[in-house]
Design a protein around this motif. Sequence first.
Motif, PDB file in Angstrom:
ATOM      1  N   ALA A   5      26.095  -6.285 -39.626  1.00  0.00           N
ATOM      2  CA  ALA A   5      25.658  -5.616 -40.859  1.00  0.00           C
ATOM      3  C   ALA A   5      24.192  -5.236 -40.693  1.00  0.00           C
ATOM      4  N   ILE A   6      23.803  -4.115 -41.290  1.00  0.00           N
ATOM      5  CA  ILE A   6      22.419  -3.641 -41.163  1.00  0.00           C
ATOM      6  C   ILE A   6      21.862  -3.432 -42.574  1.00  0.00           C
ATOM      7  N   LEU A   7      20.703  -4.029 -42.831  1.00  0.00           N
ATOM      8  CA  LEU A   7      20.049  -3.899 -44.142  1.00  0.00           C
ATOM      9  C   LEU A   7      18.852  -2.964 -44.014  1.00  0.00           C
ATOM     10  N   ILE A   8      18.775  -1.997 -44.932  1.00  0.00           N
ATOM     11  CA  ILE A   8      17.711  -0.987 -44.901  1.00  0.00           C
ATOM     12  C   ILE A   8      17.091  -0.858 -46.298  1.00  0.00           C
ATOM     13  N   ASP A  83      28.975 -11.134 -38.488  1.00  0.00           N
ATOM     14  CA  ASP A  83      28.533 -12.260 -37.661  1.00  0.00           C
ATOM     15  C   ASP A  83      27.012 -12.271 -37.545  1.00  0.00           C
ATOM     16  N   VAL A  84      26.425 -11.080 -37.565  1.00  0.00           N
ATOM     17  CA  VAL A  84      24.988 -10.896 -37.352  1.00  0.00           C
ATOM     18  C   VAL A  84      24.486  -9.903 -38.392  1.00  0.00           C
ATOM     19  N   ILE A  85      23.263 -10.148 -38.903  1.00  0.00           N
ATOM     20  CA  ILE A  85      22.626  -9.188 -39.813  1.00  0.00           C
ATOM     21  C   ILE A  85      21.342  -8.694 -39.166  1.00  0.00           C
ATOM     22  N   CYS A  86      21.177  -7.366 -39.109  1.00  0.00           N
ATOM     23  CA  CYS A  86      19.935  -6.766 -38.630  1.00  0.00           C
ATOM     24  C   CYS A  86      19.166  -6.202 -39.811  1.00  0.00           C
ATOM     25  N   LEU A  87      17.938  -6.675 -39.998  1.00  0.00           N
ATOM     26  CA  LEU A  87      17.032  -6.050 -40.956  1.00  0.00           C
ATOM     27  C   LEU A  87      16.379  -4.877 -40.230  1.00  0.00           C
TER      28      LEU A  87
END
Length: 197
Positions: A5-8, A83-87
């Motif tokens: 998942a990617i948070l922007i 599984d992983v979050i990218c800010l």
Amino acid sequence: MRRVAILISGTGSNMVRLVEALKAEDSPGDAVVVVSNEPAAGGLARARALGVPALAVDHRPFGRDRAAFEAALDAALAPFAPDVICLAGFMRILTAGFVSRWGGRLLNVHPSLLPALKGLDTHARALADGHAEHGCTVHLVTPALDDGPILGQARVPVEPGDTPASLAARVQAAEHRLYPAVLLRVLRGEQAPLLMP
Ligand code: GRF
């Protein structure tokens, strides 16, 4: 496949690079959702154009209640089972509760060679402090701001006549090289930090 998942919060240029890297044939992961705290973020449309579900969780209705905002964020993420979050240009400070729930699986990109220049306005501060070199860092997120184990760094020179904007553009180009490369290494379980010239 590892689910990312990617948070922007904004234009999402780093997010686009991460999604593109995850779409490569030998990628160990998939971009499963993009979430913005800013409903007007241009990155939401860019994510959808790349075929990635994109949604907003506006922080404003929660006022100062960061934990309530993060509960809404968790609820939005849950169906996508990341599984992983990218800010990636996500401009909200996260509480220790959220960070520990995602401990070791939460990555951030910061526009400086950490531990130098934590916090905001890093390009102007690099110039004001007379740094000869600047760059960006991808690190694991821990409760302390812009701290946490360094997963990769890319260096750029500070050129004569640089302005905060010209330096920011050079650093952003470095972020676009560094962040996808670090993410793929993390997904493959490679431990050593990636140091790019
Ligand atoms: C990046 O430079 C990041 O380091 C900073 O915000 C910027 C986000 O840009 N914190 P984008 O949304 O990825 O284009």
